[in-house]
Design an enzyme around this catalytic site. Structure first.
Site, PDB file in Angstrom:
ATOM      1  CB  CYS A  40     -11.772  12.681   3.717  1.00  0.00           C
ATOM      2  SG  CYS A  40     -11.532  12.937   1.931  1.00  0.00           S
ATOM      3  CB  CYS A  51      -3.877  13.932   2.190  1.00  0.00           C
ATOM      4  SG  CYS A  51      -5.069  13.858   0.828  1.00  0.00           S
ATOM      5  CB  CYS A  57      -0.893  -0.053   1.239  1.00  0.00           C
ATOM      6  SG  CYS A  57      -1.976   1.367   1.384  1.00  0.00           S
ATOM      7  CB  CYS A  66      -8.279   1.843   4.968  1.00  0.00           C
ATOM      8  SG  CYS A  66      -8.050   0.399   3.973  1.00  0.00           S
TER       9      CYS A  66
HETATM   10  N1  SAH Z   1      -6.998   9.659  -1.571  1.00  0.00           N
HETATM   11  C1  SAH Z   1      -7.228   8.362  -2.150  1.00  0.00           C
HETATM   12  C2  SAH Z   1      -6.180   7.380  -1.721  1.00  0.00           C
HETATM   13  C3  SAH Z   1      -6.202   7.038  -0.256  1.00  0.00           C
HETATM   14  S1  SAH Z   1      -7.065   5.556  -0.195  1.00  0.00           S
HETATM   15  C4  SAH Z   1      -8.634   7.896  -1.830  1.00  0.00           C
HETATM   16  O1  SAH Z   1      -9.261   8.495  -0.952  1.00  0.00           O
HETATM   17  O2  SAH Z   1      -9.131   6.977  -2.462  1.00  0.00           O
HETATM   18  C5  SAH Z   1      -7.585   5.365   1.345  1.00  0.00           C
HETATM   19  C6  SAH Z   1      -8.792   4.438   1.364  1.00  0.00           C
HETATM   20  O3  SAH Z   1      -9.082   4.217   2.738  1.00  0.00           O
HETATM   21  C7  SAH Z   1     -10.001   5.145   0.775  1.00  0.00           C
HETATM   22  O4  SAH Z   1     -10.965   4.323   0.228  1.00  0.00           O
HETATM   23  C8  SAH Z   1     -10.507   5.810   2.020  1.00  0.00           C
HETATM   24  O5  SAH Z   1     -11.759   6.261   1.846  1.00  0.00           O
HETATM   25  C9  SAH Z   1     -10.359   4.704   3.026  1.00  0.00           C
HETATM   26  N2  SAH Z   1     -10.390   5.198   4.412  1.00  0.00           N
HETATM   27  C10 SAH Z   1     -10.068   6.425   4.838  1.00  0.00           C
HETATM   28  N3  SAH Z   1     -10.260   6.530   6.165  1.00  0.00           N
HETATM   29  C11 SAH Z   1     -10.700   5.325   6.579  1.00  0.00           C
HETATM   30  C12 SAH Z   1     -11.059   4.810   7.876  1.00  0.00           C
HETATM   31  N4  SAH Z   1     -10.990   5.553   8.963  1.00  0.00           N
HETATM   32  N5  SAH Z   1     -11.461   3.519   7.940  1.00  0.00           N
HETATM   33  C13 SAH Z   1     -11.522   2.753   6.829  1.00  0.00           C
HETATM   34  N6  SAH Z   1     -11.187   3.197   5.604  1.00  0.00           N
HETATM   35  C14 SAH Z   1     -10.796   4.472   5.483  1.00  0.00           C
END
Ligand code: SAH
Length: 328
Positions: free
Chosen positions: A108, A104, A97, A320
């Site tokens: 979010c 970033c 990963c 994630c």
């Molecule tokens: N900026 C890109 C790449 C990062 S991916 C994107 O958002 O897709 C990170 C992944 O983990 C994304 O699907 C995101 O939504 C998810 N994610 C972020 N915070 C999380 C959390 N607290 N628990 C589970 N998944 C999460």
């Protein structure tokens, strides 16, 4: 390794161009030092060792989860922190990963990375060095751009890294770029660069809910992001993975699953991955396993393939959304 710098150093010394290929092949095969590169003249190995580190990154800390997931915290030469994760699965898959940025710029609300200061875009070499770090411990065969950062805001470097990943053992078909729905980047991906897979972090199928979770939705509303994904799918002839974080009382009502199913047309263009929420600071709570199962049933009943993501590395904050460049 900074391969541009390597080219310069070799040119300065009047070395033939194939020396750069030799060095890269050793690194891609997991070499840790110039000393291992036995088809290079000894004097050249010594000169390179004195001038050019084998990685653009230094490891600040590394941790292993009870499930075997490994997280490495790195620092760039100018002191920017970033993290990368290695997940090993029972079927033998070893997936890295990768981060595309230090921090970033997006914010979010559910993601820990958005809370740390944004540093900068990473270079293609800094991205590759994350994969090479884990390659030194054994073969790797999958890559996901789901670490820190928004890969489509740093697309040139991400694509340059993707060009070289196959040489490390990670085929283009096994490389996935995940995006918040950065529309110009999705459009470029439809026609440029290697034919990697695309994942869209959707997390809500209604604009008001999505905007509350992801400010970027005001800039690229979900209909635009989905439309860009449809165009990508037509160009690349591959399904788009939809990532959908399951948040209790926010986006996990069966009615919201019905709306999601309507948004995802044509249904054969998409596959949904429901993501159990990994705790991050803030007041969001993950959906219960029952709520996730019920949500999934609605999607499946409407012909949309849906799976639930296996959570890995939670105990070392490697899961994630938990990457925030803090101690594990
Ligand atoms: N900026 C890109 C790449 C990062 S991916 C994107 O958002 O897709 C990170 C992944 O983990 C994304 O699907 C995101 O939504 C998810 N994610 C972020 N915070 C999380 C959390 N607290 N628990 C589970 N998944 C999460």
């Amino acid at each position: 390794m900074d391969l541009s710098r390597l080219d310069e150093l070799l040119a300065d010394r009047g070395e033939p161009a194939f020396r750069a290929v030799q060095v890269w092949e050793w690194l891609a095969g997991g070499a840790r030092s110039y000393a291992e590169m036995t088809n290079l003249p000894k004097a050249l190995r010594a000169a390179l060792a004195a001038e050019l580190p084998v990685s653009t990154l230094t490891v600040s800390r590394e941790a292993t989860s009870s499930d075997g997931t490994r997280k490495a915290l790195f620092e760039t030469a100018d002191g920017r922190p970033l993290e990368a994760v290695l997940m090993s699965y029972r079927d033998g898959r070893r997936s890295v990963c990768l981060s595309s940025q230090s921090g970033c710029p997006l914010t979010c609300g559910f993601c820990a990375t958005g809370r740390m200061a944004f540093g900068r875009n990473l270079t293609a070499f800094e991205i590759l060095d994350q994969a090479l770090h884990f390659r030194r411990r054994g073969p790797v065969d999958h890559a996901v751009f789901m670490g820190m950062g928004e890969p489509l805001m740093n697309l040139d470097a991400v694509l340059a890294a993707c060009e070289r990943l196959p040489q490390i053992g990670i085929s283009t078909a096994h490389t996935t770029i995940s995006t918040v729905g950065w529309v110009p980047g999705i459009e470029r991906l439809a026609t440029e660069g290697p034919r990697v897979r695309l994942a869209l972090s959707l997390h809500a199928a209604e604009d008001d809910v999505r905007s509350a979770l992801m400010a970027v939705n005001d800039r690229y509303p979900l209909a635009e992001a989905i439309a860009a994904c449809r165009r990508w799918r037509e160009a690349r002839n591959r399904r788009v993975y939809i990532e959908y974080l399951m948040l209790a009382g926010v986006n996990d009502d069966p009615d919201q699953a019905r709306v999601l199913a309507e948004v995802l047309t044509p249904r054969e263009a998409f596959k949904v991955n429901l993501i159990p929420f990994n705790p991050t600071p803030g007041d969001l709570t993950g959906s219960s396993p029952d709520a996730i199962a019920a949500f999934r049933e609605v999607l499946i009943g409407r012909g949309i393939p849906a799976t639930v993501r296996l959570t890995r590395g939670r105990d070392i904050a490697a899961a994630c959304g938990q990457l925030a460049a803090t101690a594990a």
